[in-house]
Design an enzyme around this catalytic site. Structure first.
Site, PDB file in Angstrom:
ATOM      1  N   SER A  36       0.833  -1.195   0.000  1.00  0.00           N
ATOM      2  CA  SER A  36       0.000   0.000   0.000  1.00  0.00           C
ATOM      3  C   SER A  36       0.875   1.256   0.000  1.00  0.00           C
ATOM      4  CB  SER A  36      -0.879  -0.023   1.253  1.00  0.00           C
ATOM      5  OG  SER A  36      -1.431   1.237   1.469  1.00  0.00           O
ATOM      6  N   VAL A  44       9.891   0.308  13.871  1.00  0.00           N
ATOM      7  CA  VAL A  44      10.477   1.387  14.669  1.00  0.00           C
ATOM      8  C   VAL A  44      11.988   1.140  14.643  1.00  0.00           C
ATOM      9  CG1 VAL A  44       8.531   2.069  16.104  1.00  0.00           C
ATOM     10  CG2 VAL A  44       9.710  -0.020  16.651  1.00  0.00           C
ATOM     11  N   LYS A  75      24.662  -4.802  18.826  1.00  0.00           N
ATOM     12  CA  LYS A  75      23.967  -5.087  20.085  1.00  0.00           C
ATOM     13  C   LYS A  75      24.655  -6.306  20.710  1.00  0.00           C
ATOM     14  CE  LYS A  75      19.677  -7.315  21.541  1.00  0.00           C
ATOM     15  NZ  LYS A  75      18.411  -7.898  21.079  1.00  0.00           N
ATOM     16  N   THR A 361      12.298 -10.370  19.256  1.00  0.00           N
ATOM     17  CA  THR A 361      12.092 -11.630  18.540  1.00  0.00           C
ATOM     18  C   THR A 361      11.330 -11.490  17.222  1.00  0.00           C
ATOM     19  OG1 THR A 361      10.314 -11.928  20.147  1.00  0.00           O
ATOM     20  CG2 THR A 361      12.290 -13.244  20.462  1.00  0.00           C
TER      21      THR A 361
HETATM   22  C1  LIG Z   1       6.413  -1.515  19.367  1.00  0.00           C
HETATM   23  C2  LIG Z   1       7.122  -2.546  18.557  1.00  0.00           C
HETATM   24  C3  LIG Z   1       8.506  -2.698  18.689  1.00  0.00           C
HETATM   25  C4  LIG Z   1       9.166  -3.680  17.969  1.00  0.00           C
HETATM   26  N1  LIG Z   1      10.510  -3.853  18.145  1.00  0.00           N
HETATM   27  C5  LIG Z   1      11.127  -4.882  17.532  1.00  0.00           C
HETATM   28  C6  LIG Z   1      12.502  -5.129  17.743  1.00  0.00           C
HETATM   29  O1  LIG Z   1      13.206  -4.420  18.448  1.00  0.00           O
HETATM   30  N2  LIG Z   1      13.052  -6.196  17.118  1.00  0.00           N
HETATM   31  C7  LIG Z   1      12.333  -7.018  16.308  1.00  0.00           C
HETATM   32  O2  LIG Z   1      12.893  -7.993  15.786  1.00  0.00           O
HETATM   33  N3  LIG Z   1      11.042  -6.778  16.057  1.00  0.00           N
HETATM   34  C8  LIG Z   1      10.424  -5.752  16.654  1.00  0.00           C
HETATM   35  N4  LIG Z   1       9.110  -5.524  16.402  1.00  0.00           N
HETATM   36  C9  LIG Z   1       8.418  -6.338  15.402  1.00  0.00           C
HETATM   37  C10 LIG Z   1       8.732  -5.811  14.027  1.00  0.00           C
HETATM   38  O3  LIG Z   1       8.436  -4.428  13.952  1.00  0.00           O
HETATM   39  C11 LIG Z   1       7.925  -6.556  12.992  1.00  0.00           C
HETATM   40  O4  LIG Z   1       8.153  -7.921  13.165  1.00  0.00           O
HETATM   41  C12 LIG Z   1       8.359  -6.155  11.634  1.00  0.00           C
HETATM   42  O5  LIG Z   1       8.329  -4.779  11.459  1.00  0.00           O
HETATM   43  C13 LIG Z   1       7.524  -6.828  10.591  1.00  0.00           C
HETATM   44  O6  LIG Z   1       6.351  -6.176  10.350  1.00  0.00           O
HETATM   45  P1  LIG Z   1       5.503  -6.641   9.114  1.00  0.00           P
HETATM   46  O7  LIG Z   1       6.307  -6.462   7.879  1.00  0.00           O
HETATM   47  O8  LIG Z   1       4.939  -7.986   9.390  1.00  0.00           O
HETATM   48  O9  LIG Z   1       4.267  -5.634   9.153  1.00  0.00           O
HETATM   49  P2  LIG Z   1       4.179  -4.064   8.875  1.00  0.00           P
HETATM   50  O10 LIG Z   1       5.419  -3.353   9.165  1.00  0.00           O
HETATM   51  O11 LIG Z   1       2.934  -3.623   9.569  1.00  0.00           O
HETATM   52  O12 LIG Z   1       3.944  -3.973   7.308  1.00  0.00           O
HETATM   53  C14 LIG Z   1       2.688  -4.269   6.731  1.00  0.00           C
HETATM   54  C15 LIG Z   1       2.717  -3.944   5.264  1.00  0.00           C
HETATM   55  O13 LIG Z   1       1.513  -4.375   4.662  1.00  0.00           O
HETATM   56  C16 LIG Z   1       0.976  -3.350   3.865  1.00  0.00           C
HETATM   57  N5  LIG Z   1      -0.461  -3.543   3.755  1.00  0.00           N
HETATM   58  C17 LIG Z   1      -1.360  -3.712   4.763  1.00  0.00           C
HETATM   59  N6  LIG Z   1      -2.595  -3.863   4.241  1.00  0.00           N
HETATM   60  C18 LIG Z   1      -2.465  -3.824   2.889  1.00  0.00           C
HETATM   61  C19 LIG Z   1      -3.350  -3.911   1.800  1.00  0.00           C
HETATM   62  N7  LIG Z   1      -4.670  -4.104   1.977  1.00  0.00           N
HETATM   63  N8  LIG Z   1      -2.860  -3.797   0.549  1.00  0.00           N
HETATM   64  C20 LIG Z   1      -1.536  -3.601   0.327  1.00  0.00           C
HETATM   65  N9  LIG Z   1      -0.644  -3.516   1.330  1.00  0.00           N
HETATM   66  C21 LIG Z   1      -1.099  -3.619   2.591  1.00  0.00           C
HETATM   67  C22 LIG Z   1       1.397  -2.065   4.562  1.00  0.00           C
HETATM   68  O14 LIG Z   1       1.355  -0.971   3.695  1.00  0.00           O
HETATM   69  C23 LIG Z   1       2.835  -2.452   4.952  1.00  0.00           C
HETATM   70  O15 LIG Z   1       3.681  -2.272   3.843  1.00  0.00           O
HETATM   71  C24 LIG Z   1       8.432  -4.516  17.088  1.00  0.00           C
HETATM   72  C25 LIG Z   1       7.066  -4.333  16.926  1.00  0.00           C
HETATM   73  C26 LIG Z   1       6.409  -3.376  17.655  1.00  0.00           C
HETATM   74  C27 LIG Z   1       4.918  -3.230  17.492  1.00  0.00           C
HETATM   75  N1  LIG Z   2      19.957 -17.799  18.548  1.00  0.00           N
HETATM   76  C1  LIG Z   2      20.737 -17.039  19.435  1.00  0.00           C
HETATM   77  C2  LIG Z   2      19.837 -16.656  20.578  1.00  0.00           C
HETATM   78  C3  LIG Z   2      20.559 -15.948  21.642  1.00  0.00           C
HETATM   79  C4  LIG Z   2      21.670 -16.328  22.286  1.00  0.00           C
HETATM   80  N2  LIG Z   2      22.018 -15.364  23.179  1.00  0.00           N
HETATM   81  C5  LIG Z   2      21.142 -14.375  23.103  1.00  0.00           C
HETATM   82  C6  LIG Z   2      21.123 -13.178  23.765  1.00  0.00           C
HETATM   83  C7  LIG Z   2      20.112 -12.312  23.457  1.00  0.00           C
HETATM   84 CL1  LIG Z   2      20.073 -10.812  24.231  1.00  0.00          CL
HETATM   85  C8  LIG Z   2      19.138 -12.648  22.528  1.00  0.00           C
HETATM   86  C9  LIG Z   2      19.179 -13.841  21.866  1.00  0.00           C
HETATM   87  C10 LIG Z   2      20.200 -14.713  22.151  1.00  0.00           C
HETATM   88  C11 LIG Z   2      21.395 -15.829  18.780  1.00  0.00           C
HETATM   89  O1  LIG Z   2      20.760 -15.116  18.016  1.00  0.00           O
HETATM   90  O2  LIG Z   2      22.553 -15.609  19.045  1.00  0.00           O
END
Ligand SMILES: Cc1cc2nc3c(=O)[nH]c(=O)nc-3n(C[C@H](O)[C@H](O)[C@H](O)COP(=O)(O)OP(=O)(O)OC[C@H]3O[C@@H](n4cnc5c(N)ncnc54)[C@H](O)[C@@H]3O)c2cc1C
Ligand SMILES: N[C@H](Cc1c[nH]c2cc(Cl)ccc12)C(=O)O
Length: 516
Positions: A36, A44, A75, A361
């Protein structure tokens, strides 16, 4: 052959999937990604697992290719502040657990601990982080750790096949939006068709299989396999195919977040190379250092605090630097789709499932899903074995991580607000209470942690148990009558190594500022 793949969604999940499948299958697969133009992505500032390096290696990317483009930093751990009591902190580091006479060093620490800090006695990373250092020298040399980097026998293994063989000493922080942009270019240059449009409806045949998605301006798009990366919306998997979502909220109540991106002079501030999770009255605040800014946010349960109060708390926590930053309020869907692969549709990313980002995760789930789908890729027989194996692997990884997160709250000693008191009496996932009983007399090992692959090695569980401090654990009885001199030597070796590293490693900021 199944060779026409349609991906809906252009967040981290959509672009990681598109780029990986291009790298894996080249021109033998035709990929269209529709995203979209007006519905945003969740990304974020993000923190990852160390395993994500296999993803970049698979794409043929080196750190200097992608890190500067994504304002990325290293990290080395998650630092937990105030989970036990105000002013206390501990690290969950990326570092191989040492073992002495068949017992992990943490077990010896319980019996013989030289100081009250299990993390600094058993690992070198905590002191490296406290000093704001890089695990690489300016010439790129990595600190010598007992792990194998790039050894031939490790090539081509999935994360689950890797587990237990090595432990790499760091993961990454990066700006998710910049990574999505980087992977867009990577994918499009390799032939992925990129369409910016909304999917307005999904066509199903009489068996309920998807035959195409209808877009606002680009007509119908059809393929053989549809990958739903539409985030919490689950447009194909949950809406069109009506696959139910299993909520985890009964065991993990945090359902909301408010995030700020705070521009900062990182040279002046310095980089502490870890994610920090600071406990609050009704949740916790993450702090993620990036090049040029800090990503921060309050993850909370709205049953305990309002969005306005959460934002106020976050702004006070960050201080004046946050004054001009715009708050991004996010409602989180916690849990997983019952099955992530249904008929000819696979949900990846937030559509498949999500737990609060306490141990970063989300991207790990995506990476794992992509590896499993590449391994179980269907042909036009749509063999159920591949689908069932995939669904089991995805369910296990999320259920396992849910248990791991619940342990943080059940284990946290602090009980100064209703939120923290309720955490001790709330229902636990099946099996966790029994496991905790076992850990009281022997720290978690491969036989007593969640029994399916879930990404976290046993030492991670031990770190949380020892660090949060609310569950009393005793040393293994065998160690009380064992000769501890080898363990004492190991503690001494860690002290010496820590002293050497903190004298010789460069500042983290200095390392990143010369990386290009
Ligand atoms: C507060 C918060 C903090 C996070 N922090 C971490 C972190 O530190 N580490 C980590 O590994 N993960 C983190 N995550 C998770 C991570 O953000 C998500 O796993 C990752 O961004 C994947 O998102 P996504 O692509 O599944 O969805 P989204 O980012 O929501 O993307 C969805 C996509 O689908 C599209 N879309 C939706 N509906 C339609 C439609 N009808 N037609 C066409 N397109 C559409 C949108 O436009 C967008 O492009 C966090 C999540 C949150 C909520
Ligand atoms: N699969 C491992 C998972 C792992 C091992 N140590 C840590 C520490 C933290 Cl903070 C997160 C995940 C893991 C990896 O990714 O190394």
């Amino acid at each position: 052959m199944i060779n026409r793949v349609v991906i809906v969604g252009g967040g981290t999940a959509g672009w990681m999937t598109a780029s990986y499948f291009k790298a894996a299958f080249g021109d033998r697969i035709d990929i269209t990604l529709v995203e979209s133009g007006h519905l945003g992505t969740v990304g974020v500032g993000e923190a990852t697992f160390s395993d994500i390096r296999h993803f970049f290696e698979f794409l043929g990317l080196k750190e200097k290719d992608w890190m500067p483009a994504c304002n990325a930093t290293y990290k080395l751990a998650v630092r937990f502040e105030n989970w036990r009591e105000q002013g206390h902190y501990f690290y969950h580091p990326f570092e191989q657990m040492r073992s002495v006479n068949g017992f992990p060093l943490t077990d010896w620490w319980l019996q013989e601990g030289p100081t009250s800090r299990f993390d600094k006695d058993c690992f070198v990373m905590p002191s490296v982080i406290d000093a704001g250092l890089s695990p690489r020298q300016l010439d790129g040399t990595l600190i010598d750790q007992p792990f194998v980097e790039g050894a031939d026998e490790m090539q081509g293994l999935t994360m689950s096949e890797h587990q237990g063989k090595t432990q790499f000493p760091y993961a990454y922080h990066f700006e998710a939006a910049l990574l999505a942009k980087y992977l867009t270019t990577y994918s499009v240059e390799r032939g992925v068709k990129h369409i910016i449009d909304d999917v307005e409806s999904v066509d199903l045949d009489s068996r309920g299989w998807i035959t195409g998605v209808r877009t606002g301006e680009h007509g119908d798009i059809s393929g053989d396999l549809y990958i739903d990366c539409t985030g919490f919306r689950g447009v194909l998997l949950n809406k069109a195919l009506e696959e139910p979502f299993i909520s985890y909220q009964d065991t993990l109540p945090n359902d909301s977040a408010v995030a700020l991106q705070v521009p900062m002079d990182m040279e002046k501030r310095g980089i502490r190379p870890c994610t920090t999770a600071t406990a609050q009255d009704a949740g916790w605040i993450w702090t993620i250092p990036l090049m040029g800014r800090v990503g921060t946010g309050y993850v909370y349960a709205k049953d305990y605090i309002s969005p306005e109060e959460a934002e106020r708390t976050l702004r006070e926590f960050v201080g004046p630097a946050a004054a001009d930053a715009e708050a991004n309020h996010i409602k989180m869907r916690i849990g997983r789709s019952r099955n992530s692969w249904v008929k000819n549709c696979v949900g990846i990313g937030l559509t498949s499932g999500f737990v609060e980002p306490l141990e970063s995760t989300g991207i790990f789930f995506i990476h794992h899903a992509i590896e499993q789908l590449a391994k179980n890729f269907p042909d036009d027989n749509w063999n159920e074995t591949h689908r069932d194996r995939y669904n089991d692997a995805i369910a296990h990884v999320m259920d396992g991580v849910r248990e791991f997160l619940v342990l943080h709250y059940v284990g946290a000693k602090r009980n100064d607000t209703q939120y923290w008191r309720d955490a001790k009496t709330r229902k636990m996932p099946d099996g966790l209470a029994e496991r905790i009983e076992k850990w009281k007399t022997q720290l978690p090992d491969s036989e007593t942690v969640f029994p399916y692959y879930h990404g976290l090695p046993p030492y991670s569980w031990g770190c949380i148990l020892l660090g949060t401090g609310g569950i009393e654990v005793k040393p293994s009885p065998a160690l009380r009558i064992s000769d501890s001199s080898a363990a004492q030597r190991e503690f001494e070796a860690i002290r010496e190594k820590t002293e050497h590293l903190t004298r010789t490693l460069p500042k983290a900021y200095d390392y990143f500022s010369q990386l290009s």
